[in-house]
Write an enzyme that holds these catalytic residues in place. Structure first.
Site, PDB file in Angstrom:
ATOM      1  N   LYS C  79      46.292 -25.824  23.460  1.00  0.00           N
ATOM      2  CA  LYS C  79      46.112 -26.673  24.641  1.00  0.00           C
ATOM      3  C   LYS C  79      44.921 -27.605  24.414  1.00  0.00           C
ATOM      4  O   LYS C  79      43.886 -27.191  23.882  1.00  0.00           O
ATOM      5  CB  LYS C  79      45.864 -25.779  25.862  1.00  0.00           C
ATOM      6  CG  LYS C  79      45.850 -26.519  27.193  1.00  0.00           C
ATOM      7  CD  LYS C  79      45.688 -25.514  28.346  1.00  0.00           C
ATOM      8  CE  LYS C  79      45.649 -26.182  29.709  1.00  0.00           C
ATOM      9  NZ  LYS C  79      45.455 -25.186  30.800  1.00  0.00           N
ATOM     10  N   SER C 154      48.540 -25.846  34.706  1.00  0.00           N
ATOM     11  CA  SER C 154      48.194 -27.032  33.946  1.00  0.00           C
ATOM     12  C   SER C 154      48.656 -26.982  32.499  1.00  0.00           C
ATOM     13  O   SER C 154      48.731 -28.020  31.844  1.00  0.00           O
ATOM     14  CB  SER C 154      46.674 -27.221  33.957  1.00  0.00           C
ATOM     15  OG  SER C 154      46.044 -26.127  33.304  1.00  0.00           O
ATOM     16  N   SER C 178      47.388 -21.127  35.331  1.00  0.00           N
ATOM     17  CA  SER C 178      47.868 -22.178  34.425  1.00  0.00           C
ATOM     18  C   SER C 178      48.512 -21.689  33.128  1.00  0.00           C
ATOM     19  O   SER C 178      49.058 -22.485  32.375  1.00  0.00           O
ATOM     20  CB  SER C 178      46.723 -23.126  34.072  1.00  0.00           C
ATOM     21  OG  SER C 178      46.391 -23.882  35.203  1.00  0.00           O
TER      22      SER C 178
END
Ligand code: MG
Ligand code: ZN
Lengths: 109, 506, 502
Positions: C79, C154, C178
């Site tokens: 990420k 997210s 997330s």
């Protein structure tokens, strides 16, 4: 259940002026259109989160951190710093091996 | 709301100090920031050495790069506790850091990691001596925080922030551990307010030096002082509005800044104006303070507990171990040294007042007599330090040097006048006193034959003077001694010259 | 060899160990897949093909030298909120466009040490603020199950990357759900470890007291293998826990729930939860009962206030954490158009105006408000008290049961754009996942099936007491095995094929 805590500031209505003041404190140049858009949204959110003020009694301690850990230290030992070119590589502007920034108003200490 | 004056104050806006003190009672508050002399920074492993190339002592943590996290330096905490104990504070059983949020380019994260409502040391007090009069200074708190980077202002006049068109930031200083020591309001000083402020900061410097926790070099900024001052009509009245003068960075300036603020505030109050609660800047060159940011427009710091650090809970055992390791308290140490040295109260006060206690002690330890040690530090060297605008221990001469100079005098190898030249040589970096003596050829002439010949020439060249001495006017010998010393370029033992003159003329 | 991109990380590791395939081949297969499908999915913000292949070659060499790490040579996606030395890190924000960090996050250091080639950086809601990945400044990521829908957020880039077989594994971060919520809406596995279990050093902070990085995978065992690589004490993070963690992979290979006490959280279900989500949850519970687990309903009365507390604590910490993005030292610098010689203050404000998105501004202002003088006690202070009450609810619940269960997210993936301008509706996506972050306890989401009404994946969440992460894997592995048996294979086998346009 104990008495709900006093809610002095809760239930606050978020006005456009208030959002402008907060944006200035947070150093964000909001346009008029953004202020118009954000203020009512924030008002709704704040109204909704204000429920926290009615939940916990005064004697409930706050939790700022999920871990009950204390005393985490490092030894006073010098470790290598970054190479100067790495330090300055991402800078928008560099002069004399320093970060060049626009003129600074006022002073803090 | 009254507008904030940003003009610098003119002489007309100052009330003479004596008059000000006859009409108002000053209340002082002092905030001192001390840079600790740990090897590494507060929250990262970068070196704290002063004066390196810009931005060479920085890393992701002290540059506040995204993702970096702080880890607290154990040595900084230990120093904070020792300072707290030495100030007779209570050490918090548990305390934490908070974030003080405000935007400023020299602060990499745009928050300062500091202590707010839970400082490590609270509620202490110390006794200082001001011109022989004891004063109790209450200590509100001592807390830990990190220093900021340093900005160089470019394009404006004389490197000042105002008028500069841009600034250059060096983060080598960012993250160096600081202890902020805050006094309680200091009342009852009356006209001694400037002296009390100076004595307290001087005393604190001495304490910190003795603790070995800081270099306390005011000119390098490792000890910085903020002076809070307010006036009230009389000692019973509530406190007046205070001004906060930032970065007053020498003992003399502390004294001057207090004096200036007393005169400035008194002038305002006496003419019906109010004192604005504001930050003021001290100008070393002109000796005035000017208005900075007023508190009415001040930032809202939005303090909250620092989530990247965990609380600090020093154990009782640890605190007691540190207490036991503290050096002798200053008052007791002073009494002991005074007795050892046989100094009068007045002599001792002079030594302390000059910030020379430790230096004299070290000079005596290096072999000089207390009287000689005191003489050199308080006369010759004090004068030079004053001229250079630095503290005695910043002069660049060590107690060992001074003891060596005295031992050369005692051995008769140099006289006092030559000794001054030796000091000059040492201060100019020419080496040890011994090296300076031989390099500059300063040793007194001990060759009796040469001395005797020079005396004969002086007598022959000044027959009138010689006649007076023969007639018993011993005071006239000075002229002949002077002549001999002149011929010998000062490198003669004046006592021996005098003896020779008297021998030859009687 | 069958399609390498379809294999689990565990199977790839076995093939690498057996010498059937090289890391370079495995890595190249995934890079090819990225090239083929990412134009549609947009899971990646940056692909580092050359770097990944170089690291793969190094992994092959290490293996040839006799080394045998559990995931040595298995590639991974990271990420874009974890800093990577020499590889751009943007956090999905314009304000960090082009920034190349001079250091690696500790998690990234662990991945490199384990010999896992880094394929690239995955898309995310800007600074991890969102539940849909629509708030990325670089455009949304699409859910491989339905390209018109969100992949969760997210960490939607990480969940979509493993769902679309672009990477066998990915790293996510979970501040309020997330990792878990994207897992639920893409039919994958996501784990938020115990707070402090995985180092946060180099994780660009959203809310420091809530953030935790964790594994994103297609199977429980894969997640466990990755968890073992990234967990552990780190001296660079003061909040990292100094314990010896048991092997999660070992726990994931114990499939036994007989006698396990399972608590179904009364407050996390029912009204507001989509029908199909509830049905699949009930089915999962019945499977556990069938396998010998004791299931009881448990009440956590203060969970009702978790969302409110969370949306005060998170913005408060975020407003401070994001203050560093100010145009002075790195990232974007924008000069205001209408000022001749702007001050630093004006440049900061202009840059933050131009460089930060709507949701980020919204939360910064909300946090600035909650911390500001006069409001702190009523908002931030009270939220912290609610946090205490939520921890107490967990403590009481875990006295009765070994694990807690709930649906992971109240709904299946919604359509892109559907909730974009209704922040409160968006915030409700995290209603079931937030309590774990507030209390610091570990949570795992695994696929529970497809909702009847829309055919989209649903997830079930398992929560355990702090430090008991291994328990999550034991339970999840058992449930996964039963579900796979019921479905006749992994759920992702039923995902539509992506049109691999060349
Ligand atoms: Mg301070
Ligand atoms: Zn550093």
């Amino acid at each position: 259940m104990a008495e709900p805590a006093a809610s002095s500031g809760a239930g606050h209505a978020m006005t456009r002026d208030e959002v402008a003041r907060l944006a200035q404190l947070a150093r964000i140049d909001l346009s008029d259109a953004e202020l118009d858009h954000l203020a009512p949204q924030l008002a709704v959110i704040i109204e909704s989160v204000a429920v926290v003020s009615s939940v916990a009694a005064d004697e409930v301690p706050g939790t700022s951190h999920p871990l009950p850990v204390r005393n985490v230290f490092r030894r006073d030992v010098v470790r290598p710093s970054l190479a100067p070119e790495e330090v300055l590589a991402g800078a928008p502007e560099v002069e004399q091996s320093r970060f060049s920034v626009p003129r600074i108003l006022g002073e803090e200490a | 709301m009254t507008a904030v004056s940003t003009r610098s104050t003119t002489a007309a806006e100052l009330m003479p100090y004596d008059e000000a003190l006859s009409r108002f009672d000053p209340v002082l508050g002092l905030e001192v920031h001390v840079e600790l002399n740990t090897a590494s920074k507060m929250f990262c492993g970068c070196s704290t050495v002063f004066g390196r190339e810009p931005n060479t002592q920085t890393c992701p943590v002290c540059l506040g790069l995204p993702g970096a996290l702080p880890v607290l330096n154990a040595a900084a905490v230990e120093s904070a506790i020792r300072i707290g104990l030495a100030l007779n504070c209570d050490i918090a059983a548990e305390c934490r850091f908070a974030r003080k949020n405000y935007f400023y380019p020299d602060m990499p994260k745009n928050f300062q990691t500091s202590q707010y409502d839970e400082p490590i040391a609270v509620n202490g007090g110390v006794d200082i001596d001001v011109d022989g009069q004891p004063f109790r200074i209450g200590i509100e708190r001592a807390h830990m925080e990190e220093d900021t980077g340093k900005s160089l202002h470019v394009g404006g006049a004389t490197g000042r922030i105002h008028g500069a068109d841009h600034s250059l930031v060096d983060y080598n200083r960012a993250g160096i551990p600081l202890i902020e020591i805050v006094t309680k309001p200091i009342e009852g000083t009356g006209r001694l307010a400037p002296a009390v402020a100076r004595a307290y900061v001087g005393w604190l410097r001495e304490l910190l030096l003795g603790l070995g926790v800081s270099d306390v070099r005011m000119e390098q900024g490792s000890l910085r002082c903020d002076v809070n001052l307010s006036l009230r009509p009389d000692p019973g009245a509530p406190y007046g509005t205070r001004s906060e003068t930032k970065n007053v960075n020498s003992l003399r300036s502390v004294e001057r800044a207090v004096r200036y603020e007393v005169s400035r505030q008194a002038a305002r109050l006496a003419t019906g104006r109010r004192v604005v609660q504001e930050t003021r800047h001290w100008h070393e060159d002109t000796g005035v303070t000017t208005s900075g940011r007023s508190k009415e427009q001040a930032e809202d710091y939005r303090y909250f507990p620092e989530p990247d650090l965990v609380p600090i809970a020093p154990s009782v055992t640890e605190v007691e171990r540190l207490r036991a390791s503290l050096p002798e308290p200053p008052a007791i140490r002073r009494a002991r040294l005074q007795a050892d040295w046989g100094f009068s109260d007045l002599e001792m006060r002079d030594v302390v007042g000059a910030g020379a206690l430790l230096l004299v002690e070290q000079t005596v330890a290096a072999g000089a007599s207390p009287a000689a040690a005191k003489k050199w530090w308080l006369s010759e060297l004090a004068r030079r330090a004053n001229d250079a605008g630095v503290a005695l221990d910043e002069l660049g001469i060590t107690p060992e040097h001074v003891a060596a100079v005295q031992s050369l005098v005692d051995a008769g190898r140099i006289n006092d006048k030559l000794a001054r030249q030796v000091l000059d040589g040492v201060l100019a970096g020419e080496g040890s006193p011994e090296q300076v003596v031989s390099a500059r050829g300063l040793e007194v002439v001990s060759d009796e034959g040469k001395l005797s010949a020079a005396v004969d020439r002086a007598i022959a060249g000044n027959p009138g003077v010689a006649e007076k001495i023969r007639a018993g006017k011993m005071a006239a010998a000075g002229a002949l001694i002077g002549a001999v010393m002149k011929e010998m370029h000062g490198q003669a033992d004046a006592g021996r010259v005098r003896e020779l003159i008297l021998e030859k003329l009687n | 060899m069958s399609d390498l991109t379809r294999m689990s990380a565990a199977a790839l590791a076995a093939a690498l160990r057996g010498g059937d395939v090289s890391s370079v081949e495995v890595t190249r297969a995934h890079l090819d897949r990225i090239q083929a499908v990412d134009p549609q999915v947009h899971a990646f913000l940056h692909v580092d093909g050359d770097g990944a292949l170089e690291q793969a070659a190094a992994a092959d060499e290490r293996r040839a030298g006799g080394e045998d790490g559990a995931l040595l040579g298995v590639p991974i996606a990271v990420k874009d909120i974890l800093v990577t030395r020499g590889m751009p890190t943007t956090c999905g924000s314009k304000i960090l466009h082009g920034w190349v960090p001079p250091y690696d996050a500790s998690v990234v250091t662990s991945l490199r040490a384990a010999g896992m080639p880094l394929l690239g950086k995955t898309n995310m809601d800007e600074f991890a603020m969102g539940s849909s990945t629509e708030h990325s400044a670089y455009g949304p990521t699409r859910n491989p199950w339905d390209l018109h829908r969100i992949p969760g957020g997210s960490g939607g880039g990480s969940s979509a990357a493993v769902t679309a077989f672009e990477a066998p594994l990915a790293i996510g971060t979970d501040t309020g759900g997330s990792i878990r919520q994207p897992g639920a809406v893409t039919g994958t596995v996501g784990v938020k470890p115990t707070y402090g279990g995985v180092s946060r050093y180099g994780l660009v902070a959203l809310a420091s007291s809530l953030d935790q990085a964790g594994p994103v995978a297609r199977t429980v065992l894969d997640a466990a293998l990755l968890h073992d690589v990234i967990a552990g004490h780190d001296l660079m993070d003061s909040t990292s826990i100094d314990v010896q963690w048991p092997s999660m992979a070992a726990a994931a290979q114990v499939s036994d729930v007989d006698g396990l006490r399972v608590g179904v959280v009364k407050e996390l279900g029912g009204e507001g939860y989509q029908r199909g989500v509830r049905d699949r949850f009930d089915e999962a519970v019945r499977l556990l009962v069938g396998a010998g687990a004791d299931v009881v309903e448990v009440s956590c009365p203060h969970f009702e206030y978790a969302l409110a507390a969370y949306y005060l604590i998170l913005p408060s910490e975020a407003s401070s954490n994001l203050a560093k993005f100010d145009a002075m030292r790195y990232g974007l610098r924008v000069l205001p158009d209408d000022v001749a010689a702007p001050s630093a203050e004006q440049v900061m404000a202009a840059t933050r105006e131009a460089g930060l998105g709507d949701e980020v501004k919204r939360r910064i202002i909300l946090g600035t408000f909650a911390l500001s003088s006069g409001y702190y006690d009523a908002y931030y202070g009270q939220a912290q008290k609610v946090r205490t009450l939520i921890s107490q609810d967990f403590a009481a619940a875990f006295e009765q049961v070994d694990v807690l269960m709930s649906p992971t997210a109240p709904t299946t993936a919604f359509k892109i754009g559907e909730k974009l301008d209704d922040p409160l509706a968006m915030y409700l996506n995290d209603i079931a996942t937030i309590p774990a972050n507030l209390a610091g306890v570990p949570g795992l989401s695994l696929p529970s099936g497809l909702a009847d009404e829309d055919g989209l994946p649903t997830g079930v969440q398992i929560l355990a007491p702090a430090l008991e992460d291994a328990r999550l894997y034991r339970v999840a592995a058992a449930l996964e095995a039963m579900l796979h048996e019921r479905w006749g294979g992994p759920l992702l086998d039923r995902a539509p094929e992506l049109d691999a346009a060349a």
